[in-house]
Write a protein that holds these residues in place. Structure first.
Motif, PDB file in Angstrom:
ATOM      1  N   ARG A  19      -4.160 -11.808   1.815  1.00 43.14           N
ATOM      2  CA  ARG A  19      -3.670 -10.734   2.680  1.00 43.14           C
ATOM      3  C   ARG A  19      -4.642  -9.564   2.722  1.00 43.14           C
ATOM      4  O   ARG A  19      -4.704  -8.812   3.695  1.00 43.14           O
ATOM      5  CB  ARG A  19      -2.323 -10.243   2.175  1.00 43.14           C
ATOM      6  N   GLU A  20      -5.385  -9.385   1.620  1.00 47.22           N
ATOM      7  CA  GLU A  20      -6.363  -8.299   1.552  1.00 47.22           C
ATOM      8  C   GLU A  20      -7.711  -8.713   2.151  1.00 47.22           C
ATOM      9  O   GLU A  20      -8.668  -7.949   2.113  1.00 47.22           O
ATOM     10  CB  GLU A  20      -6.554  -7.863   0.106  1.00 47.22           C
ATOM     11  N   GLY A  26       0.803  -1.212   0.000  1.00 47.52           N
ATOM     12  CA  GLY A  26       0.000   0.000   0.000  1.00 47.52           C
ATOM     13  C   GLY A  26       0.835   1.260   0.000  1.00 47.52           C
ATOM     14  O   GLY A  26       0.311   2.351  -0.136  1.00 47.52           O
ATOM     15  N   VAL A  32       0.129  -2.645  -4.697  1.00 41.94           N
ATOM     16  CA  VAL A  32      -0.741  -3.823  -4.672  1.00 41.94           C
ATOM     17  C   VAL A  32      -1.572  -3.938  -5.949  1.00 41.94           C
ATOM     18  O   VAL A  32      -1.748  -5.040  -6.495  1.00 41.94           O
ATOM     19  CB  VAL A  32      -1.679  -3.760  -3.448  1.00 41.94           C
TER      20      VAL A  32
END
Length: 623
Positions: free
Chosen positions: A552-553, A486, A524
């Motif tokens: 992960r998101e 990010g 990302v």
């Protein structure tokens, strides 16, 4: 006075005097005046009147006048008497009178005498008299002397050719340009002539003249200047060569004008070249007109172009007819193109026959095509010598194919031969050969040479070469600073740029690697885009990494879909991830299934972890 000798059309032109119109009032009056003077015994009038009658074609009327004036010592009359006698077929007697005039100082007579001796094979006498004419300022004499010296490869030829060209002789200008072209080819583009400057000029009396400078120009530039002069004087081959120089430089508009000038004068090569310019400009119909004109005049290249045009339109019979016309004109491309036409129509035996015909005539691409055909038919032994012949003649495709042939053998010596041919083809600009040479040099541990080949191949558009070059540079890249996901970072290394070039051309491993590098930078969105492209193209690593990113998101369900695709394609880590995910959800049976799959797929550390998980799930299920 040298009246006729200076003005009449003489032997050297190849055209004798033509009859003139006696009804011209001014000429009739002048003739009457000269006749009255001649009848009164005026020697100059006899010479001039004889010249007038000779020019008209009245040999019977001219001869007594010219003989009379010659007897009185008029050198112009002696020269013209020689011309007259030559027209009557008395060459030896003509030479006698030319000698009389030449000894008396007539440059045209010396030139005519020199031409006479050359035609009879007496080159020393010819050179003597032609030099006499040239040194007296006779343009045709200078040209004829240059022609004689050039025939003997004498270095003095260029000097006299230049003299004739400077005096307006268009053929001399053209031939001087050709000689300068050959000199430029010998020197090469990297050679520059030394500049010569004269600070002071000395006049003919030995005094000091005004200051000035003279600089030698490169032969190619000077050649262009003389081609231009020859073309401006109506020399069609000069216009052709000038057009070719301008086309090579990129000045297509002016090149087209000179090609058109030459083509209208009947030069088929210019018509063909003009047609190619028109074709490249999108005017195919006009191109066809000029190709047709050139082909009908015997230009094989134009016939081939017409054949290709009709072949593109599907008119194979017409195409074949023009290819045969090209072959009949002595153009070996005709046989080669017939081979290609037959090969497209699956007429293999006929294709082989045409390829052989062109190959035996020295057509290197035909030799390569023949070898390929033989190899496709299983005749590797018969193909190899044709590949070798084509490669030695400069065919980069044949050199590459020969490399493939040797690379397919187990012998180390053949592997080295393969590398040699790959590098030879790579030096000729063959992209795939450069890639194979780079891969071979990498295997040998020669990274600098490998990098050079891979850069050539990558620059030539090979995605695989771009990927391998990026991988080579990636190993040398210093570790990048870590960034949180990010947190975007825009700086890209050279290796990433090459990965991206390969990725943009659909290289799946490059797409995965670009995604990984984007993820390291914290980008990302970019990482997900490249992982998805790779995954959708069938990359199991792309699918696995996309799953990791989604997990992960917080998108575990979608991540599971991509891990499933990767595991089904044989990715052990994806299978282990699915086993762990199922175990957390309490789906022990599904988890045990994926754990067993991960054990099978590996690698070793994955198999070990998956084995422990499988055993644990088995105990849970049996409890």
């Amino acid at each position: 006075m040298d009246v006729m000798g200076d003005k009449a059309t003489l032997l050297e032109t190849g055209r004798f005097v033509q009859p003139s119109n006696r009804d011209e009032p001014g000429e009739a009056v002048e003739e009457a005046r000269q006749r009255l003077a001649a009848e009164a015994g005026d020697v100059e009038a006899m010479s001039v009147l004889g010249a007038m009658l000779l020019r008209r074609g009245d040999l019977d009327g001219a001869e007594p006048l010219l003989r009379g004036a010659t007897g009185e010592g008029d050198r112009a009359a002696a020269n013209n008497l020689g011309v007259l006698l030559l027209q009557r077929g008395y060459a030896d007697e003509a030479a006698g009178w030319w000698r009389v005039a030449a000894v008396a100082g007539s440059a045209p007579a010396a030139h005519a005498l020199g031409r006479h001796f050359r035609e009879r094979g007496d080159e020393p006498a010819a050179e003597y008299w032609l030099r006499q004419a040239a040194e007296q300022g006779h343009t045709l004499g200078a040209y004829a002397l240059a022609d004689l010296l050039e025939h003997r490869s004498d270095v003095g030829a260029e000097r006299w050719m230049r003299v004739a060209a400077e005096r307006g002789h268009r053929e001399a200008a053209y031939r001087l340009a050709r000689a300068l072209d050959r000199k430029a080819a010998r020197l090469g583009p990297e050679d520059v002539l030394v500049t010569v400057k004269n600070e002071e000029n000395t006049d003919s009396k030995g005094g000091k003249g005004s200051k000035g400078s003279r600089e030698n120009t490169q032969p190619a530039a000077e050649a262009e200047r003389w081609y231009r002069q020859a073309a401006a004087r109506g020399h069609r081959r000069g216009a052709l060569h000038l057009g070719a120089i301008l086309e090579k430089r990129g000045d297509l508009k002016e090149a087209g004008r000179w090609y058109l000038t030459s083509a209208k004068d009947g030069e088929p090569r210019a018509a063909c070249a003009l047609a190619f310019l028109l074709r490249d400009a999108g005017d195919e119909e006009s191109a066809a007109v000029w190709w047709l004109r050139a082909a009908q005049d015997g230009d094989g290249n134009a016939a081939n172009a017409l054949g290709a045009l009709h072949a593109q339109r599907g008119e194979t019979q017409t195409a074949e007819r023009w290819y045969r016309a090209a072959m009949d004109a002595g153009d070996n491309n005709g046989a080669y193109n017939l081979g290609l036409l037959c090969a497209e129509q699956k007429r293999t035996a006929q294709a082989e026959s045409w390829y052989r015909r062109a190959a035996y005539a020295g057509h290197r691409e035909a030799a390569n095509a023949l070898a390929v055909l033989l190899l496709q038919n299983g005749d590797a032994v018969g193909a190899e010598p044709w590949f070798s012949k084509a490669a030695e003649a400069g065919s980069v495709d044949a050199a590459f194919n020969l490399g493939i042939l040797y690379a397919g053998r187990d012998d180390e010596a053949d592997v080295q031969k393969a590398l040699q041919w790959y590098e030879r083809a790579a030096a000729g600009g063959h992209t795939e050969a450069a890639l194979q040479a780079g891969i071979a040099r990498l295997r040998e541990g020669d990274e600098p040479t490998a990098e050079r080949h891979l850069r050539c191949a990558a620059g030539g558009g090979s995605p695989e070469a771009a990927y391998r070059l990026a991988s080579l540079l990636d190993v040398r890249r210093p570790p990048a600073a870590r960034h949180e996901l990010g947190e975007p970072v825009t700086a890209k290394s050279e290796c990433e740029e090459w990965y991206e070039r390969a990725a943009e051309h659909g290289h799946r491993r490059a797409q995965v690697r670009v995604g990984m590098l984007a993820a390291v930078r914290g980008d990302v969105v970019e990482a997900a885009r490249w992982y998805r492209e790779a995954a959708e193209a069938g990359s199991r690593n792309g699918a696995f990494n996309l799953g990791l990113l989604l997990a992960r998101e917080g998108s575990e369900p979608e991540a599971a879909l991509w891990w499933t695709r990767a595991a089904d394609a044989g990715h052990g880590r994806a299978a282990l991830r699915l086993a762990l995910l199922c175990a957390r959800r309490g789906d022990l049976v599904e988890g045990q299934k994926w754990a067993c799959r991960a054990v099978e797929l590996g690698p070793a550390e994955v198999s070990e972890r998956a084995g422990r998980l499988r055993d644990a799930l088995r105990q849970e299920l049996s409890a």
